[in-house]
Design an enzyme around this catalytic site. Structure first.
Site, PDB file in Angstrom:
ATOM      1  N   GLU A 108       0.842  -1.185   0.000  1.00  0.00           N
ATOM      2  CA  GLU A 108       0.000   0.000   0.000  1.00  0.00           C
ATOM      3  C   GLU A 108       0.882   1.240   0.000  1.00  0.00           C
ATOM      4  O   GLU A 108       1.920   1.273   0.663  1.00  0.00           O
ATOM      5  CB  GLU A 108      -0.924  -0.005   1.225  1.00  0.00           C
ATOM      6  CG  GLU A 108      -1.980  -1.090   1.085  1.00  0.00           C
ATOM      7  CD  GLU A 108      -2.925  -1.201   2.262  1.00  0.00           C
ATOM      8  OE1 GLU A 108      -4.126  -1.359   2.016  1.00  0.00           O
ATOM      9  OE2 GLU A 108      -2.481  -1.160   3.415  1.00  0.00           O
ATOM     10  N   CYS A 155       3.358   8.582   0.984  1.00  0.00           N
ATOM     11  CA  CYS A 155       3.830   7.698   2.049  1.00  0.00           C
ATOM     12  C   CYS A 155       4.171   6.353   1.401  1.00  0.00           C
ATOM     13  O   CYS A 155       3.302   5.668   0.864  1.00  0.00           O
ATOM     14  CB  CYS A 155       2.741   7.559   3.112  1.00  0.00           C
ATOM     15  SG  CYS A 155       3.225   6.564   4.519  1.00  0.00           S
ATOM     16  N   CYS A 161       6.523  -6.569   7.577  1.00  0.00           N
ATOM     17  CA  CYS A 161       7.557  -5.985   8.436  1.00  0.00           C
ATOM     18  C   CYS A 161       7.978  -7.027   9.460  1.00  0.00           C
ATOM     19  O   CYS A 161       7.167  -7.809   9.932  1.00  0.00           O
ATOM     20  CB  CYS A 161       7.022  -4.749   9.150  1.00  0.00           C
ATOM     21  SG  CYS A 161       8.251  -3.917  10.194  1.00  0.00           S
ATOM     22  N   CYS A 184       6.157  -4.488  16.259  1.00  0.00           N
ATOM     23  CA  CYS A 184       5.640  -3.486  17.202  1.00  0.00           C
ATOM     24  C   CYS A 184       4.180  -3.829  17.527  1.00  0.00           C
ATOM     25  O   CYS A 184       3.390  -4.093  16.611  1.00  0.00           O
ATOM     26  CB  CYS A 184       5.728  -2.083  16.607  1.00  0.00           C
ATOM     27  SG  CYS A 184       7.420  -1.583  16.207  1.00  0.00           S
ATOM     28  N   CYS A 212       1.013  -1.838  15.918  1.00  0.00           N
ATOM     29  CA  CYS A 212       1.009  -1.591  14.464  1.00  0.00           C
ATOM     30  C   CYS A 212       0.459  -2.792  13.716  1.00  0.00           C
ATOM     31  O   CYS A 212       0.861  -3.934  13.960  1.00  0.00           O
ATOM     32  CB  CYS A 212       2.428  -1.292  13.989  1.00  0.00           C
ATOM     33  SG  CYS A 212       2.541  -1.051  12.202  1.00  0.00           S
ATOM     34  N   CYS A 267      -1.388   5.978   9.948  1.00  0.00           N
ATOM     35  CA  CYS A 267      -0.235   5.339  10.589  1.00  0.00           C
ATOM     36  C   CYS A 267      -0.672   4.070  11.307  1.00  0.00           C
ATOM     37  O   CYS A 267      -1.605   4.084  12.090  1.00  0.00           O
ATOM     38  CB  CYS A 267       0.390   6.258  11.642  1.00  0.00           C
ATOM     39  SG  CYS A 267       0.763   7.902  11.076  1.00  0.00           S
TER      40      CYS A 267
END
Ligand code: SAH
Length: 353
Positions: A102, A115, A122, A126, A129, A345
């Site tokens: 994305e 962005c 990933c 975290c 997230c 975010c």
């Protein structure tokens, strides 16, 4: 870490994966062409916004046809666009191997920001997230990173001007260091797009070795660090990377990072109700940030399915910010754009096919 080829079923080199020196070498040795042809091609792609060899009319027609056979010049393809009420747009993109990423076209008043994703998924885990839930699927190539920029620019009818870039989409840019650096070279060097460092920010969870390597590079963007907690036990719980590289080491690395005149490091701090939003924690953050040229972005938590946290009350955020201000640490409360389309975010995640 090796960067996988753009497509497993296509042996062609992707033009966006090549730096100028490599393209010159290929043109000279394999095409018997003078090296300046490479500069013409770079001009076409990175300055003039041309998206096919055929449109490079300053090249002989026979050469254009040979280039077309030898090199891939396709951009990621748009699978879906979600449009936010605030004008922002989230692009779900298909890569050549059908993996998806994305990229977000952010509109904030007059300001347009792309962005960008640096990885599919990933590896950093975290706990606030959504992208972390995917794990790391694969690295993006330089061409896939640059492809996002060119595609979003085309979508917005923009040339090389009029937008900023943030590496704050899916993935950890400094965990894909070589590809991100290659993309930055093409974005910032004069033979590439020649963008100023002021327009480009790389955001990291705090990959210390990556920050040190970035510090050495000729084309160095602005740096943002996702701090999110100002004490080690809490940060280690929220961000496992902190167990390997605790705050003292991270802050020292930031103090060593070479800054240009007036430049500041951005410290990002996701505010989580009852977890890291107390005024005492603002004081801890202020003392960590002392003697570091920095500004703090306070980001109210964006909810997503399966994430346990909640955003704090406005009053608490203001009290937190007031304590930073009292310590002379500049800060802004950043309301994420595109929350209604899950483009904010921490909300980027796509299912793998
Ligand atoms: N891996 C890099 C690049 C991604 S940036 C990094 O972490 O810096 C993504 C930003 O969104 C980070 O600052 C992160 O702290 C923040 N973020 C992640 N999840 C969030 C959420 N649910 N709500 C608000 N911000 C979030």
């Amino acid at each position: 870490m090796p960067v996988p080829p753009q497509s497993s079923d296509s042996p062609r080199l992707h033009l966006l994966d090549l730096d100028l020196a490599r393209l010159e070498e290929i043109l000279e040795t394999e095409f018997g062409e003078p090296a300046y042809r490479a500069r013409q091609i770079f001009q076409g792609v990175y300055h003039r916004g041309l998206r096919s060899f055929d449109s490079m009319t300053d090249l002989p027609q026979a050469l254009r046809r040979r280039l077309d056979v030898a090199f891939d010049l396709t951009l990621p393809t748009i699978h879906e666009v979600a449009r936010s009420r605030d004008g922002s747009r989230k692009y779900l993109l298909d890569l050549a191997d059908r993996r998806r990423i994305e990229s977000v076209f952010l509109v904030d008043g007059e300001r347009i920001t792309f962005c960008l994703s640096s990885q599919v998924g990933c590896a950093f885990g975290c706990d606030f997230c959504l992208t972390a839930r995917m794990g790391l699927v694969r690295q993006l190539s330089p061409g896939e990173i640059l492809g996002q920029v060119l595609l979003l620019a085309d979508e917005g009818g923009l040339g090389r001007e009029g937008y900023n870039l943030v590496f704050m989409g899916m993935g950890e840019p400094l965990h894909n260091f070589d590809a991100v650096s290659a993309a930055l070279d093409r974005l910032m060097s004069p033979e590439g797009m020649g963008l100023s460092y002021r327009r480009i920010t790389v955001s990291t969870v705090g990959v210390v070795a990556g920050i040190r390597r970035l510090a050495q590079r000729e084309y160095r963007p602005r740096l943002a660090v996702s701090l999110n907690a100002a004490d080690d036990p809490l940060r280690s719980k929220m961000m496992p990377v902190n167990r390997a590289h605790p705050l003292k080491e991270l802050m020292q690395t930031l103090r060593d990072y070479p800054l240009r005149s007036g430049e500041k490091i951005t410290l990002e701090y996701v505010l989580l109700a009852g977890v890291n939003d107390a005024v005492e924690q603002a004081d801890q953050l202020a003392s960590l940030a002392r003697n570091l040229p920095c500004k703090v972005n306070l980001i109210p938590f964006n909810a997503a399915d399966g994430l346990e946290y909640a955003p704090p009350e406005i009053g608490r955020m203001e009290a937190f910010q007031a304590r930073l201000e009292a310590a002379k640490i500049p800060s802004t409360i950043r309301w994420s754009r595109g929350r209604d389309i899950r483009a904010a975010c921490g909300q980027l995640a796509v299912e793998t096919p």
